[in-house]
Design a protein around this motif. Sequence first.
Motif, PDB file in Angstrom:
ATOM      1  N   ALA A  68       0.819  -0.995  -0.061  1.00  0.00           N
ATOM      2  CA  ALA A  68      -0.082  -0.054   0.205  1.00  0.00           C
ATOM      3  C   ALA A  68       0.911   1.252   0.154  1.00  0.00           C
ATOM      4  O   ALA A  68       0.759   2.315  -0.821  1.00  0.00           O
ATOM      5  CB  ALA A  68      -0.960   0.002   1.288  1.00  0.00           C
ATOM      6  N   LEU A  69       1.769   1.139   0.937  1.00  0.00           N
ATOM      7  CA  LEU A  69       2.820   2.340   0.785  1.00  0.00           C
ATOM      8  C   LEU A  69       3.639   2.755  -0.482  1.00  0.00           C
ATOM      9  O   LEU A  69       3.652   3.731  -1.068  1.00  0.00           O
ATOM     10  CB  LEU A  69       3.900   2.091   2.128  1.00  0.00           C
ATOM     11  N   ASP A  70       4.027   1.462  -0.811  1.00  0.00           N
ATOM     12  CA  ASP A  70       4.599   1.673  -2.268  1.00  0.00           C
ATOM     13  C   ASP A  70       3.602   2.097  -3.195  1.00  0.00           C
ATOM     14  O   ASP A  70       4.187   3.184  -4.259  1.00  0.00           O
ATOM     15  CB  ASP A  70       5.240   0.206  -2.836  1.00  0.00           C
ATOM     16  N   GLY A  71       2.520   1.990  -3.331  1.00  0.00           N
ATOM     17  CA  GLY A  71       1.243   2.358  -4.207  1.00  0.00           C
ATOM     18  C   GLY A  71       1.266   3.902  -4.088  1.00  0.00           C
ATOM     19  O   GLY A  71       1.173   4.655  -4.943  1.00  0.00           O
ATOM     20  N   LEU A  72       1.219   4.377  -2.804  1.00  0.00           N
ATOM     21  CA  LEU A  72       1.104   5.631  -2.678  1.00  0.00           C
ATOM     22  C   LEU A  72       2.363   6.600  -2.979  1.00  0.00           C
ATOM     23  O   LEU A  72       2.322   7.769  -3.518  1.00  0.00           O
ATOM     24  CB  LEU A  72       0.900   6.050  -1.276  1.00  0.00           C
ATOM     25  N   ILE A  73       3.621   5.948  -2.831  1.00  0.00           N
ATOM     26  CA  ILE A  73       4.567   6.626  -3.427  1.00  0.00           C
ATOM     27  C   ILE A  73       4.762   6.895  -4.677  1.00  0.00           C
ATOM     28  O   ILE A  73       4.966   7.803  -5.257  1.00  0.00           O
ATOM     29  CB  ILE A  73       6.008   5.664  -2.934  1.00  0.00           C
ATOM     30  N   GLU A  74       4.540   5.684  -5.325  1.00  0.00           N
ATOM     31  CA  GLU A  74       4.229   5.777  -7.037  1.00  0.00           C
ATOM     32  C   GLU A  74       3.351   6.791  -7.593  1.00  0.00           C
ATOM     33  O   GLU A  74       3.682   7.625  -8.341  1.00  0.00           O
ATOM     34  CB  GLU A  74       4.091   4.347  -7.530  1.00  0.00           C
ATOM     35  N   LEU A  75       2.165   6.941  -6.738  1.00  0.00           N
ATOM     36  CA  LEU A  75       1.217   8.031  -7.101  1.00  0.00           C
ATOM     37  C   LEU A  75       1.654   9.279  -6.750  1.00  0.00           C
ATOM     38  O   LEU A  75       1.477  10.224  -7.626  1.00  0.00           O
ATOM     39  CB  LEU A  75      -0.055   7.621  -6.091  1.00  0.00           C
ATOM     40  N   LYS A  76       2.358   9.677  -5.797  1.00  0.00           N
ATOM     41  CA  LYS A  76       2.801  10.898  -5.235  1.00  0.00           C
ATOM     42  C   LYS A  76       3.943  11.327  -6.308  1.00  0.00           C
ATOM     43  O   LYS A  76       4.003  12.676  -6.780  1.00  0.00           O
ATOM     44  CB  LYS A  76       3.480  10.892  -3.927  1.00  0.00           C
ATOM     45  N   LYS A  77       4.581  10.410  -6.940  1.00  0.00           N
ATOM     46  CA  LYS A  77       5.462  10.682  -7.970  1.00  0.00           C
ATOM     47  C   LYS A  77       5.191  11.152  -9.165  1.00  0.00           C
ATOM     48  O   LYS A  77       5.335  11.908  -9.872  1.00  0.00           O
ATOM     49  CB  LYS A  77       6.446   9.689  -8.367  1.00  0.00           C
ATOM     50  N   SER A  78       3.819  10.574  -9.367  1.00  0.00           N
ATOM     51  CA  SER A  78       3.331  10.968 -10.669  1.00  0.00           C
ATOM     52  C   SER A  78       2.256  12.202 -10.695  1.00  0.00           C
ATOM     53  O   SER A  78       1.955  12.704 -11.720  1.00  0.00           O
ATOM     54  CB  SER A  78       2.345   9.739 -11.103  1.00  0.00           C
ATOM     55  N   VAL A  79       1.473  12.360  -9.614  1.00  0.00           N
ATOM     56  CA  VAL A  79       0.470  13.455  -9.621  1.00  0.00           C
ATOM     57  C   VAL A  79       0.975  14.595  -8.840  1.00  0.00           C
ATOM     58  O   VAL A  79       1.759  14.462  -8.050  1.00  0.00           O
ATOM     59  CB  VAL A  79      -0.771  13.090  -9.263  1.00  0.00           C
ATOM     60  N   ALA A  80       0.499  15.711  -9.208  1.00  0.00           N
ATOM     61  CA  ALA A  80       0.980  17.001  -8.847  1.00  0.00           C
ATOM     62  C   ALA A  80      -0.138  17.697  -7.966  1.00  0.00           C
ATOM     63  O   ALA A  80      -1.289  17.072  -8.081  1.00  0.00           O
ATOM     64  CB  ALA A  80       1.874  18.013  -9.654  1.00  0.00           C
ATOM     65  N   GLY A  81      -0.065  18.902  -7.343  1.00  0.00           N
ATOM     66  CA  GLY A  81      -1.042  19.685  -7.098  1.00  0.00           C
ATOM     67  C   GLY A  81      -2.133  19.074  -5.951  1.00  0.00           C
ATOM     68  O   GLY A  81      -1.521  18.292  -5.146  1.00  0.00           O
ATOM     69  N   GLY A 122      -0.683   6.159   8.930  1.00  0.00           N
ATOM     70  CA  GLY A 122       0.205   5.874   9.787  1.00  0.00           C
ATOM     71  C   GLY A 122       1.510   5.360   9.228  1.00  0.00           C
ATOM     72  O   GLY A 122       2.336   4.842   9.808  1.00  0.00           O
ATOM     73  N   PHE A 123       1.676   5.540   7.979  1.00  0.00           N
ATOM     74  CA  PHE A 123       2.795   5.214   7.150  1.00  0.00           C
ATOM     75  C   PHE A 123       4.058   5.895   7.538  1.00  0.00           C
ATOM     76  O   PHE A 123       5.241   5.459   7.484  1.00  0.00           O
ATOM     77  CB  PHE A 123       2.750   5.305   5.608  1.00  0.00           C
ATOM     78  N   LYS A 124       3.962   7.288   8.157  1.00  0.00           N
ATOM     79  CA  LYS A 124       5.107   8.005   8.278  1.00  0.00           C
ATOM     80  C   LYS A 124       5.889   7.230   9.541  1.00  0.00           C
ATOM     81  O   LYS A 124       7.081   7.085   9.473  1.00  0.00           O
ATOM     82  CB  LYS A 124       4.672   9.386   8.897  1.00  0.00           C
ATOM     83  N   GLU A 125       4.974   6.509  10.427  1.00  0.00           N
ATOM     84  CA  GLU A 125       5.892   5.804  11.591  1.00  0.00           C
ATOM     85  C   GLU A 125       6.553   4.752  10.915  1.00  0.00           C
ATOM     86  O   GLU A 125       7.767   4.513  11.256  1.00  0.00           O
ATOM     87  CB  GLU A 125       4.656   5.278  12.343  1.00  0.00           C
ATOM     88  N   ASP A 126       6.021   4.111   9.929  1.00  0.00           N
ATOM     89  CA  ASP A 126       6.822   2.871   9.227  1.00  0.00           C
ATOM     90  C   ASP A 126       8.174   3.484   8.575  1.00  0.00           C
ATOM     91  O   ASP A 126       9.071   3.006   8.724  1.00  0.00           O
ATOM     92  CB  ASP A 126       5.811   2.423   8.113  1.00  0.00           C
ATOM     93  N   SER A 127       7.818   4.590   7.873  1.00  0.00           N
ATOM     94  CA  SER A 127       9.180   5.496   7.206  1.00  0.00           C
ATOM     95  C   SER A 127      10.078   5.861   8.261  1.00  0.00           C
ATOM     96  O   SER A 127      11.477   5.502   8.331  1.00  0.00           O
ATOM     97  CB  SER A 127       8.854   6.661   6.593  1.00  0.00           C
ATOM     98  N   LEU A 128       9.576   6.343   9.595  1.00  0.00           N
ATOM     99  CA  LEU A 128      10.609   6.590  10.577  1.00  0.00           C
ATOM    100  C   LEU A 128      11.143   5.570  11.066  1.00  0.00           C
ATOM    101  O   LEU A 128      12.670   5.426  11.618  1.00  0.00           O
ATOM    102  CB  LEU A 128       9.937   7.537  11.519  1.00  0.00           C
ATOM    103  N   LYS A 129      10.663   4.284  11.276  1.00  0.00           N
ATOM    104  CA  LYS A 129      11.088   3.143  11.870  1.00  0.00           C
ATOM    105  C   LYS A 129      12.460   2.757  10.771  1.00  0.00           C
ATOM    106  O   LYS A 129      13.455   2.069  11.362  1.00  0.00           O
ATOM    107  CB  LYS A 129       9.991   2.106  11.853  1.00  0.00           C
TER     108      LYS A 129
END
Lengths: 125, 474, 364
Positions: C93-106, C120-127
């Motif tokens: 799920a996180l990878d999907g969001l990352i990919e999406l963020k790279k493609s869409v703006a605004g 709560g994915f930010k906690e995952d990233s911090l970990k």
Amino acid sequence: MKILLVEDATALLRAIELKLKKIGYEVYPCADGRQALEELESVTPDLVITDIMLPFVSGLEVLNAAKAKNKRTPVIVFSAMGQENAVEEAFLLGADDYVVKPFGLKELEMRIKRLLGTLNADIQS
Amino acid sequence: MNWGFLILEIFAFGIFLYSIVLFAFYVFIGVFSIGETRKYIHQNRVTDYRRIASSLHAPSVSIIAPAYNEGLTIVDNVRSLLSIYYYNLEVIIVNDGSKDNSLQKLIDAYQLEKIDFFIPDQIPTKEVRGVYKSRNPVLRKVVVVDKVNGGKADALNVGVNIASNDYIICIDVDCVLEQDAILKMVKPFMEATTQRVIASGGVIRIANSSLVEHGSLVKVKLPKDYLPRMQTLEYIRAFLLGRMAWSRLNGLLLISGAFGAFDKEIVIKCGGYNRNTVGEDMELVVRMRRYMEERKEPYKVTYIPDPLCWTEAPASYKVLGRQRNRWIRGTYETLKFHKVMFFNPRYRLLGMVSYPYWFFFELLAPVIEFLGFIAFLVMVFAGLVDWELFFALFAVVIGFNYLYSVFAVYMEVKTYNQYRRRTDIAKLLLTSLSEPFNFHPFVVWSSIRGLVDILRNQHSWGDMAREGFDKKKS
Amino acid sequence: MILSLLSIFDFFKPGFFYATAAVFAVLIVLLLVLIYWNLYERKAAFFQPQSFRVEFELWVSKWILEDLQDTDTIRVPLKFAKHLKRPNNRQFALDGLIELKKSVAGAVGDKVVALYLELGFKEDSLKKLNSVVWHQKVKGINELSVMQQEDMNARIFKLTNNRNKYIRREAQSAMFNFYGFKGLRFLNVLTHAISDWQQLNLIEQLRPLDPEPIPGLSGWLHSDNDTVVIFALRLAEIYQCFEVHADVVHCLAHANEAVRSQAAKTLKEIADDSTADILCKQYTVETVRNQVVLLNSLAVIAGDAQQPFLTKELDNENAFLKLGAARVIATCCSNGWAILGAKAREQPSPFQKIYNHLRFELKK
């Protein structure tokens, strides 16, 4: 209006597909280039939107195939940041417009409408 | 106690020692490759290749693909090369005096026209008859060169002369490359900061039975026939374990002629490919390394384990035999040209480990294995050694062979996992069971015939041109 | 007798070899189990959550398309909660969001970030950022960077000079992603090399930014770190920073061949009246590789003043350089073709071929 949409990032593919359906287009989503070529054999789209870098078959080949089928089918290509060169190649192959990632969905909608000649209708309404 | 027995004793001891060292090398290679592969895979997962693919500032690359009588497939092959993602790219097809209609087919398919072209001949070659480019601007990357037949090395040298870019990637024209192949091959050159990367090798995988469409690989399948399947295992072992370990040591001597990238400047300084050997791919790497060693310049030969290049493996014993015959001759010639490095500390690891390894365990292995086996059989029949010992030893050797194969399959599953189906893995493992009784003896026998050919034709061997091209080396 | 006592055959006891073979057999069985366990795991990871994945993507797409202004209204469907507890699905799920963020703006891009925080994915990233495993750390930095979590900049900045090249690479990219040119201040303190690969990585990120004066550029051109100098030269080339002309000329005398090469490339973009002569002077002391680069630069900026020098270079014994010099004459000198034509008559081989070659090459 039928739109062939080719994009390998599935989440984005889904999002655009939904967006276009909402506007009222008939969308044929493909997650890779090979699927797109297969789709092109049975469907004659009014517009093609394709990413350039795709698994198996490049977006430029999809573009080529679409143009081979009907020279007047408008094609929009997606490109990542700084891919001007790939875009240049796409234009040489006959692409009609391009959108640089990251892009806004509204922007994409406008470009589609312009190519399909429905933008004016929108403005008048 | 007599002299005969003493000689036998020394002989047996020699074989024993040889086997121990060989086993030790294999264990070392297997273990040593693990870390390197893991590191590469993790690094790959966190690398965004796309950003570089279309960069104007990425290093310029020329692909050189020599072709000889490939008329049947050449148009598709070139098409496949054109679908690769890389902006700063030039694709040079060298038609090495084909007797078929290869050239005409290319001219028709890609709207080629003959152009005026001045070739800075930095490396002497046979005469170039013409250089062709396409009238279609979309195909501006394509350069087709027509030349007088001179063999693969000569064709590659023409390509090097014509190449306008900084790096060259030499491939067999019938290979199918993955779309990101060039990007991944160029990366090591761009990563280098303290040691200059002079060459980078890639993996060759076997495409028999796999599905190829529009010049690109659509579905990987395990080869259906015995020989290609056996070679699939052989290639996994060689590329995933052997090459990986050697590159970690920075002692790699061979980059397959089917797919390798080189720093053009060094290639030219070394004089290009050697036309007097059937092993021109290995010879070039050894010469480049030697050149750098002698100048005391820090350098590296790297290697990419991703499956990027797919090719057809020989499916008949006849062709396979010819291929292995050529490989051993190429190895012999290369080692002979550079014999000054043998256990020469001046060449450091290259002279002290890589070269001797190739000499003892690649060149001499077939002979020693063959003689050892014969001698052992004789001893058994002469009653000097009993049958039980014979079988026990045999069990160890075969057991080790299986262990090595299974380990290679494990690494493959753990890393690239090209053959996803459980039945495919089972088939691959089952195939390996027959190796010591069927495939391996045949390979050894072919190599020995190659060595015999060397002894027989020592003098009448200058003209390699009409032999056609080698198949890739594993 | 003594010799026979020490016979090698005394060591060749079948029992010993059988034992060895048995050890091999055990190892083989162990590996076989591992192989099949691995295949099973892969299959399970791939097939089981397929339905979840499709549904999740659909839900995300729907949600980001809704015209909601208030991000508080995110309601994650209960059915996802269970699935999202599994690490595999979570990462998917996180990878999907990352990919999406790279493609869409605004606005849509902002919504993706909101979703990232809400789930709560930010906690995952911090970990991951806190992990001692290098590739985990890299992944963590990458996620925080794509999701524009600028509050982490202090932690990430410290990693820009990390010993591990992948960590420092990702941290450098992140700083740049957060702050543009100002983020490049890590170059002031960078002691590790910055490879060509990473330089391009940053440069391709730079592109869409508006050209603005680059703070610190002149300082980097005099850095002790050769790779920083090269990177600065590249920036000066791309953004045509005329103000550093003198510093770039200074780099032409650098001890490092690669620095000199890049300086020659940069100078063609920021040339003034004196530049072509400087390059010609440099030419005589350069390596062949850099001579080629110098000729390429001269092809853009040379003029009639350089013609005597170039004509002399036609007689260079290196054919590649001959061709290069001829190219500059053809493109930059007012009577270039006449000079080359005369040379071709005087010495047809190789100059007739060179003449024809350039006629074809330059006709477009």
